[in-house]
Design an enzyme around this catalytic site. Structure first.
Site, mmCIF file in Angstrom:
data_model
loop_
_atom_site.group_PDB
_atom_site.id
_atom_site.type_symbol
_atom_site.label_atom_id
_atom_site.label_comp_id
_atom_site.label_asym_id
_atom_site.label_seq_id
_atom_site.Cartn_x
_atom_site.Cartn_y
_atom_site.Cartn_z
ATOM 1 N N GLN A 14 57.302 30.708 32.035
ATOM 2 C CA GLN A 14 57.855 32.025 32.312
ATOM 3 C C GLN A 14 59.319 31.963 31.914
ATOM 4 O O GLN A 14 59.867 30.880 31.734
ATOM 5 C CB GLN A 14 57.710 32.372 33.795
ATOM 6 C CG GLN A 14 58.371 31.339 34.691
ATOM 7 C CD GLN A 14 58.054 31.567 36.154
ATOM 8 O OE1 GLN A 14 57.091 32.228 36.501
ATOM 9 N NE2 GLN A 14 58.879 31.019 37.016
ATOM 10 N N ASP B 11 53.107 25.125 37.113
ATOM 11 C CA ASP B 11 53.469 26.179 38.050
ATOM 12 C C ASP B 11 52.547 27.388 37.879
ATOM 13 O O ASP B 11 52.438 27.942 36.783
ATOM 14 C CB ASP B 11 54.922 26.589 37.753
ATOM 15 C CG ASP B 11 55.509 27.476 38.833
ATOM 16 O OD1 ASP B 11 55.781 26.949 39.930
ATOM 17 O OD2 ASP B 11 55.661 28.684 38.573
ATOM 18 N N GLU C 184 49.276 23.749 40.194
ATOM 19 C CA GLU C 184 49.865 24.310 41.410
ATOM 20 C C GLU C 184 49.379 25.737 41.574
ATOM 21 O O GLU C 184 50.079 26.690 41.274
ATOM 22 C CB GLU C 184 51.403 24.279 41.342
ATOM 23 C CG GLU C 184 52.070 24.697 42.646
ATOM 24 C CD GLU C 184 52.663 26.109 42.644
ATOM 25 O OE1 GLU C 184 53.198 26.517 43.677
ATOM 26 O OE2 GLU C 184 52.590 26.813 41.608
ATOM 27 N N TYR D 158 67.356 27.854 46.017
ATOM 28 C CA TYR D 158 68.486 28.723 45.677
ATOM 29 C C TYR D 158 69.850 28.029 45.764
ATOM 30 O O TYR D 158 70.849 28.589 45.366
ATOM 31 C CB TYR D 158 68.493 29.957 46.605
ATOM 32 C CG TYR D 158 67.156 30.607 46.712
ATOM 33 C CD1 TYR D 158 66.674 31.409 45.666
ATOM 34 C CD2 TYR D 158 66.348 30.412 47.832
ATOM 35 C CE1 TYR D 158 65.416 31.994 45.751
ATOM 36 C CE2 TYR D 158 65.094 30.998 47.922
ATOM 37 C CZ TYR D 158 64.642 31.776 46.890
ATOM 38 O OH TYR D 158 63.394 32.359 46.961
#
Lengths: 652, 652
Positions: A311, A382, A411, A525
């Protein structure tokens, strides 16, 4: 139709395993065996014999394993796969006229019937077999035939001795008449991976959190962390994406939609002016640093696993270079990820329906090839369930043709049939629902499913008590005992498991907010500096359990898991044992992190080869204590604060 | 590998029924429906749609049936097969971008988000669909698109009305974008037989016993017997072999190994100087007599079924003409049948391993072709499990290609997997273990297995309370009630059933000797003259039950069988009902032929569409009595001498 060979008579059906009619391969690792079962029979009352045929796919020479009769026309056999790559297997079976003759002779002799003609028939069978034999076998068969021909009216005992010679029976079994054998119409595939596909201990770590406090860590810092990870006993070190991170719509701390200047961004927001999936985040270091890191890790017997997250951030070079790989909206913008009404504007999903899909597939595969060249052989993928299944099937197959040692961990936390389908189309290992299975009945049901056919044949669970996305409420509320309990379960229920550390071993249990499974101050984050020497750390327990796993091969597979009875719903109890019963591990875990629980455990001693009338020794490898038990029922008690679990080695 | 069409995204698996990976056909009869289930999903969160594709195998035009979502990624659909012959079916499914858009719109509008770009996306989808549509549909879609484009900032209610137009949704469903549809890789076969394959009442009779006392009966005598059989209500009249009978080793009365001059021999000892499998026993009449018999039977709506027993007496013409079709022994003799230590010297089995197998197969098939030419369309095949399965598969398929209305009943009493395999390779109906299933739990377990998938899809049970080989001890000891009980069970548990008469209806219960299932003075070895007007005859009950079967379509299939609870192990209770619930038959049988039994029956009224708070009527069709019941629990009592069973029609 089948005017092929009308003299075949054996029918073959009901082969297991046969995944979706043979469309998908069975999974095994080098040195593992495969038990095959099959229904076989022929018309009439004749005896049949059959074998499993198997070979490496690229070899033309079949190997054979014998089939034995089980029950109700079902047969079984085993064989061991020794090399990485693809194998195929099938069944061939034939009417065994010698066995049929031998059985009939027994009945006729017993009934006192004249068997003179039957002896000649037997001699003919031996003579025919001699033509398929050579050397000494051939002479032996001819002598046997002569013996049968020479028998006249002797007394039954002498006839029986000659007719039922085990030596001759062995030779006849060696040279059967397979002219009219039936061979099953399909060759069923197996993919054989290296052992790590079956047995591995994963540690997930953000390398940017390995540096000095408040500083962005580097691969050099990560190298310094390797000895710690090795001490804990892990052999796979998995890194979230190490690529440049996008700036547009970058998320701030605790998933804030407005990032501060200093916020480091989400590693899964891949791509910036600094590069995309083949680049390294400049703050982590250079490609050379990464290669050095991989090399150093190998010295600790630690393999690096990379994250494969197909992505893009809006800043990813693909967006400019290959806009056709993304979905355009009528207003000219690119479609960001969404799960209405939620919007993820920092992520552009790849459009697998693009007309340019062939170039897209090649480019995506080239990402994997690129990192293989850098020494990476394990990829944690992912959210594979949000990308084209046909792409994965093609890509994994292409990669493994050249690199059969490459492993892919899926995953996917999604619906059960999608989970299994991903495994079928090629993923080597898979995340599971373990994180949400906390009660005894759930664990028992789920792990029974995972460790028996057909799931066992396709799906290798890799179980995680936590991930950067999942801090289960059991961990939030159960204190240190909860972490130990979930850890022992993960490491002993499944041969493949992992933890997201150091959050896990230091027992980080603060959620973003009540009811949330997100971590507060999540490393997704921001950079976190962990106190590896925290008094709350359970690293010693982890090191010990990983050591037990390495020295006890019973814990290195899932096929041998058996749950046992104990009269307490808060205590779970199971064994794993090697085939030869030399290594028997009994695990008992108190699932209640708050209270002492006790109960009477029942062990089917016979299945362990233990004489129930004798005492037997248990060595608790976890707590290094010794027990002597006697009989099938024994009492035990587990205090979650001092001893939430036993990992016994049973000694006869 | 599959670089075919990489933009496909739907995965299809787990289709049911799919017999042995699609190798064997599902069985249905004209007018029956097939329910198909399938697992389907795609990557990500998009909506999917799919249909069943089906067609006659010789047609190129697919028909379609919609698929509906069930649960857990499982979908289902139904279609009806209308013509005899072979059909195929498969699944095609695609990502449904319109449904996906519509669902997302709902969530976005509800969340009050700006949907102006989404409206344009929707308009594009409608415009694309309009290109696949014609005429009025096309214009409607274009108007719909225009409407979406024209929506500006309106109030949500107006938007919803326009976005969620059911009319447009219907059109979009009619013109989906199937460019990237996935079609399942196999076309799964169905064999559709005529209705008689599903629903038939068989009567087995030795025509040689139809004549004057002590005289060999003829087809003319058998013609005279037709009205009786028609009165009893049977529609298939099955004759043991009608061919010349061998003389060598002929068996005498009661299976004596030495036959008297006057002994008529066993009809299954086929072949003499008078001919073989294509000849008629001279004492029965001529081929013209047989043809007349077939014709007369048809006038009574009775079809003649012949016995197909591929074996030879030592006097069969084949033995001289084709000695290579039999196994030679080293002493020059031909191998007779044996099941050591038992010998059957009057029978030469055919050697399916002969080098001349191709001619053998053609000759055996020509026997069937020959009798088809004489007007026979049903064959009861003697011991098919002792002949080559590959032969049957080839022969039945070849015959049905030309004559799809021909039916084969497998008379195999053998191991379960062989029974099912014979059904899979083509037999239209099959004998069962019914004869030996007498207890309630046995009947419940066995008929549940037979009437549900996968057995239902391949195996059509034809159940017999007796045969010339089997007089079960239940019938030997239970008196007339035993015959009535077993008869009612056979005729109502299974849509296909048969009796061997007149032995059955006159309640012949004398075994050859205690402990034997053979009849004393069995018709296999001698002519019997039956007293059709015996006071013990249960012919009136038979006639009544066959009448009930004809008028109640609930009894004409097996798919609808449901067992119900009653608190007495001696009473069995089950229903059959039509899909529309217009015909509901409740059968209650006392399995104890000696004692009155009673109990409380539980009926799940809701499944019959009956309001449990209202009274409902039961008409006992067997005894012509009326009852009124109320609620789910009701009491009943069955005296085996007066009323061993009820066959209720439930009326709301």
């Amino acid at each position: 139709m089948l005017m092929a060979e009308g003299r075949r008579r054996v029918q073959i059906e009901g082969i297991s395993p046969e995944i979706d009619g043979g469309k998908f391969p069975v999974k095994r690792t080098t040195g593992e065996w495969l038990r095959v079962e099959v229904d076989m029979f022929c018309d009439g009352h004749d005896e049949i014999s059959g074998v499993i045929l198997y070979r490496k796919e690229d070899s033309t020479a079949w190997l054979e394993a014998p089939l034995f009769y089980l029950v109700n026309d079902r047969w079984y056999g085993n064989f061991t796969v020794t090399e990485m790559g693809r194998y195929v297997y099938t069944i061939t079976a034939w009417v065994d006229h010698f066995l049929t003759w031998r059985k009939a002779m027994g009945k006729k002799i017993q009934a006192g019937q004249d068997v003179s003609v039957d002896l000649l028939i037997g001699a003919q069978l031996l003579e025919q077999a001699s033509q398929r034999a050579t050397g000494n076998d051939q002479s032996q068969l001819l002598i046997g035939a002569k013996t049968l021909r020479s028998i006249q009216k002797e007394d039954p005992y002498n006839i029986e001795q000659k007719v039922f010679s085990e030596h001759i029976a062995g030779l006849m079994n060696k040279y059967p008449d397979r002219n009219f054998a039936t061979t099953y119409e399909k060759e069923l595939p197996i993919v054989v991976d290296r052992e790590k596909a079956r047995f591995s201990a994963w540690y997930e770590m953000f390398p940017r959190s390995c540096g000095e406090p408040e500083k962005h860590g580097t691969f050099k810092d990560a190298i310094a962390r390797l000895s710690y990870i090795a001490e804990l006993g892990f052999d796979v070190l998995y890194l979230p994406p190490i690529h440049p991170i996008g700036y547009q719509f970058r998320k701030g701390k605790n998933n804030s939609t407005t990032a501060e200047e200093t916020d480091v961004g989400v590693p899964w927001g891949i791509g910036s002016a600094d590069g995309g999936h083949k680049a390294i985040h400049p703050d982590l270091g250079t490609m050379a640093d990464f290669q050095e890191f991989v090399k150093k890790a190998a010295e600790y017997n630690i393999e690096i696993a990379l994250d494969l997250a197909y992505q893009c951030s809006p800043d990813h070079p693909y967006v400019k270079e290959h806009p056709q790989w993304f979905k355009a909206r009528p207003d000219g913008t690119i479609q960001y990820a969404e799960n209405p009404p939620k919007k993820y504007q920092d992520i552009y999903p790849i459009d697998f329906e693009t007309e340019d899909w062939e170039n897209l597939w090649q480019e995506l595969k080239s990402v994997v090839d690129f990192w293989i060249e850098q020494g990476v052989k394990i990829f944690r993928v992912d959210n594979p369930h949000t990308k084209s299944f046909y792409f994965w099937e093609w890509m994994i197959d292409e990669v493994k043709k050249k690199h059969p040692d490459v492993l892919f961990l899926a995953e996917a936390f999604t619906r059960p049939k999608m989970m299994y389908r991903l495994a079928k189309i090629g993923f080597s290992q898979s995340y599971t629902y373990f994180t949400w299975r906390n009660a005894k009945w759930e664990l028992t049901q789920y792990f029974t499913e995972l460790t028996t056919s057909p799931a066992y044949d396709i799906f290798r669970p890799n179980v995680w008590p936590n991930t950067p996305d999942i801090l289960h409420e059991y961990l939030q509320h159960g204190g240190i005992p909860a972490f130990v309990i979930r850890y022992v379960l993960a490491a002993t229920l499944a041969a493949n498991y992992g933890i997201y550390g150091p959050a896990f071993e230091v027992c980080e249990n603060r959620p973003l907010k009540p009811g949330s499974e997100e971590y507060l101050d999540s490393e997704k984050y921001q950079i976190r500096n962990w106190d590896l020497n925290s008094p709350y750390s359970i690293k010693n327990i982890i090191a010990r359990v990983n050591g037990i796993r390495r020295t006890h091969s019973a814990l290195q597979t899932n096929q041998n898991l058996k749950f046992h009875q104990i009269n307490n719903e808060q205590i779970i109890c199971y064994t794993k044992q090697t085939e030869d019963l030399k290594d028997i591990i009994l695990v008992v875990v108190n699932l209640d992190p708050f209270n002492t629980q006790s109960g009477w455990i029942y062990l089917p001693l016979q299945t362990f080869g233990i004489d129930g009338s004798q005492a037997y020794q248990l060595h608790d490898l976890l707590n290094d204590e010794h027990y002597t038990w006697w009989g099938e029922y024994n009492y035990l008690e587990l205090n979650p604060y001092h001893k939430p679990a036993h990992i016994f080695s049973i000694r006869k």
